[in-house]
Design an enzyme around this catalytic site. Structure first.
Site, PDB file in Angstrom:
ATOM      1  N   ASP A 261       0.800  -1.228   0.000  1.00  0.00           N
ATOM      2  CA  ASP A 261       0.000   0.000   0.000  1.00  0.00           C
ATOM      3  C   ASP A 261       0.832   1.278   0.000  1.00  0.00           C
ATOM      4  OD1 ASP A 261      -2.565  -0.937  -0.258  1.00  0.00           O
ATOM      5  OD2 ASP A 261      -2.845  -1.267   1.878  1.00  0.00           O
TER       6      ASP A 261
ATOM      7  N   TYR B  69      -9.555   0.426   2.586  1.00  0.00           N
ATOM      8  CA  TYR B  69      -9.159   0.446   3.992  1.00  0.00           C
ATOM      9  C   TYR B  69      -8.801   1.826   4.513  1.00  0.00           C
ATOM     10  CZ  TYR B  69      -9.307  -4.239   5.792  1.00  0.00           C
ATOM     11  OH  TYR B  69      -9.754  -5.420   6.301  1.00  0.00           O
TER      12      TYR B  69
HETATM   13 CU   LIG Z   1      -8.742  -6.775   6.808  1.00  0.00          CU
END
Ligand SMILES: [Cu+2]
Length: 657
Positions: A321, A403
């Protein structure tokens, strides 16, 4: 033509907006001029870096800037620096020109290009804005339109595509390309309601701007479960409860000078970096009139996420990420919700993909909070002595597609620093044919995850966070000690048969510094300064106390595992090198594996009584469940940096009664 006349009116507008924003906001804090050598680049500095590249004729309108960040001055320069002294200010830029990639360093004080290097065999990360661009472009492809038509979608208008880095699996089709997988979703009804278009992904070459192939494993009906979580859509909210607030009528009791913080006995500096997020530096503690160094710098170094679905449209999903994205940090904090009412906020200047300065309002917050329990206590049978305590919390939140990661650095009055990550946001899901687990009689739909809503499976996955911790405990010469807790068999004449003992072992080399958590063979891990002894004769030190953790279960020959080699150990220790910052290497996009920590430590360098960096990886396996729907409750994982023989007694002894 001079540099200014080459700037398009659109870019000038961006700049003016950015600068107007900076001036309009009294608080949060974002400085127009750097006050510390480790301050993030200011909007004028980002602009200067852009102008220097323009006037060097290195860039044009098609140039992209995947990364613009502070180029840190050498450590010894920062350590020798005193407030009000002049300081080096340099920008580091990753520049993409068509298929070529360059690294540039610009001296923003001297307005000079320091270096311009073409980087071959590596690829830059991708800013968010580019992920959406390819999502739109794939919709023009006739094969994609055919696949959508097969699913009854004739109007691609409300189909949204987003590209994710396609990873690397050592195939011929990957060579010489910049590959993404574009996944599509169909929006329906109100905002936020959408279904993944399962069974379909599009392999996209972003160098050629072309579809490589369309992977269609068969149509799956769209899921219809309501995924709305916005206040406007979730209906009546519960009663908030009676007023429960925090107030500091006299203001915070921390002292700020730019982004240098003084609180209680703590002193530190921080910035919010475009790639690393929160970078906490020069952490020192005032102890009996002396400012003692603990940590030169601490930050996240990489985030690795791998999904555990073996099917063709999912098996590629393993993401770095930070290194592959590079623009996840940070999300603007919601005042009074993401941080309490007494928080002070800090804006972040950054460069967009065009190299133009922008402003992220409220990128970090700083606040004091009452600790959940007392600092210490004893009831000796006649009197109770107990001390109330408070913490100082520094917080950012990064938003990485589905996320959201909350990152906190918590400073305690007892010399402990807690670092924690809260994971929230949305599960990555697949639309499946069966409505529920009970209807999935063959177990096919739920084999790689769990049903979390009707026709919706959340896919199993891992989260790993690698922290880079450059300790300087009472100076730069430090060692890494593994206290091995070992069973000790007692002599036969002893009524007791066994005890345990703690046997310290100094790691002399990088090989001896690699460690894994193991309850059968427990160890305590500390960084010590062997040259400074405590009052009772031990080297002063700080221990890294892990919390809940996980190991990667992928096999070593699996490419995602090779590329995320830093997850092989929880602990690595390396000698300090200024260019060793990222655990999976500088450029994990389509990396072939072995980069970063595994590569550096091959030399098996000495790590004894020298400037060392401790790398700690914290992770967890996530098996989705229905409470994750439609938005996940925040799940916290943390570790602590705890003084061990650093202070001569309990440093919180002087807390007022
Ligand atoms: Cu997760």
């Amino acid at each position: 033509m001079n540099a200014k006349s080459r700037v398009s009116p659109r870019k000038l507008k961006h700049l003016k907006t950015a600068l107007a924003l900076v001036f309009a906001v009294a608080l949060p804090i974002c400085s127009q001029s750097a006050k510390h050598p480790l301050d993030g680049l200011t909007p004028p500095e980002i602009w200067t870096a852009y102008e220097v590249l323009q006037s060097s004729h290195k860039v044009d309108a098609d140039t992209r800037f995947p990364m613009v960040q502070l180029h840190e001055p050498p450590k010894e320069e920062v350590l020798a620096w005193k407030p009000a002294q002049s300081m080096r200010r340099e920008a580091f830029l990753v520049v993409r020109q068509g298929v070529q990639m360059f690294e540039a360093v610009v001296d923003v004080n001297g307005k000079k290009l320091v270096s311009w290097t073409e980087m071959k065999g590596v690829q830059p990360g991708v800013p968010h804005e580019e992920e959406g661009e390819m999502g739109d472009m794939v919709k023009d492809d006739p094969e994609v339109q055919k696949a959508l038509k097969l699913r009854g979608i004739t109007d691609p208008w409300n189909v949204v595509g987003g590209g994710g880095p396609a990873g690397y699996f050592n195939t011929t089709e990957e060579q010489g390309r910049r590959l993404f997988r574009v996944m599509c979703m169909k929006e329906f009804g109100a905002i936020q309601n959408w279904s993944p278009i399962s069974g379909l992904s599009i392999l996209w070459d972003d160098n050629a701007k072309k579809v490589v192939r369309v992977v269609d494993t068969g149509a799956v009906p769209l899921m219809k479960a309501d995924r709305n979580y916005s206040a406007a859509m979730t209906g009546a909210a519960r009663d908030a409860g009676s007023a429960l607030g925090i107030a500091q009528p006299a203001g915070p009791s921390f002292r700020l000078s730019g982004q240098q913080v003084g609180w209680q006995n703590w002193n530190f500096h921080f910035r919010v970096d475009r790639r690393e997020g929160l970078v906490v530096s020069n952490v020192a503690y005032q102890d009996s009139g002396k400012l003692r160094s603990i940590l030169y710098e601490g930050s996240l170094s990489e985030i690795f996420m791998a999904y555990m679905d073996g099917t063709e449209n999912w098996s590629w999903t393993a993401f770095f990420d930070m290194g592959e994205g590079g623009s996840g940090f940070s999300s603007s904090l919601e005042a009074g919700v993401d941080c309490p009412d007494n928080a002070v906020y800090f804006d972040q200047a950054y460069a967009d993909a065009h190299g133009i300065p922008q402003l992220k309002p409220r990128a970090a917050c700083l606040f004091e909070e009452p600790a959940e329990a007392m600092a210490w206590r004893h009831d000796d049978g006649t009197t109770v002595e107990s001390r109330k305590t408070r913490n100082l919390v520094l917080r950012t939140i990064g938003a990485f597609d589905n996320y959201d990661y909350v990152c906190d650095w918590i400073f305690q009055q007892n010399g402990v620093i807690r670092v924690r990550v809260g994971a929230t946001g949305l599960d990555n899901i697949s639309a499946v044919k069966s409505r529920t687990a009970a209807e999935d009689t063959t177990g096919q739909d739920g084999r790689y995850g769990r049903f979390i809503a009707e026709n919706t499976v959340g896919i199993n996955h891992d989260h790993f966070f690698s922290f880079r911790l450059d300790f300087d405990v009472d100076g730069t010469a430090n060692s890494f000690v593994r206290d091995k807790i070992r069973m000790n068999r007692l002599p036969a004449d002893n009524p007791r048969k066994s005890i345990w003992v703690a046997e310290p072992e100094i790691a002399k080399t990088e090989e001896q510094g690699k460690a894994r958590m193991n309850m059968e063979r427990p160890e305590n891990w500390r960084i010590v300064n062997p040259n400074v002894k405590s009052a009772v004769g031990y080297p002063v030190g700080y221990e890294l106390m892990p919390g809940e953790n996980a190991v990667s279960l992928l096999v070593p020959e699996d490419y995602p595992q090779k590329r995320a080699g830093f997850t092989d150990y929880h602990i690595w220790v390396t000698p300090y090198r200024e260019n060793e910052r990222y655990a999976a290497g500088d450029y994990p996009f389509q990396s072939k594996g072995g980069d970063g920590l595994p590569a550096w430590t091959k030399a098996n360098r000495s790590i004894e009584n020298t400037d060392i960096v401790l790398w700690y990886t914290m992770g967890f396996h996530h098996v989705p469940h229905s409470e994750d729907w439609p938005v996940m409750p925040t799940v916290w994982h943390e570790f602590q940096l705890k003084p061990v023989n650093f202070f001569d007694h309990n440093p919180a002894l002087d807390l007022p009664k």
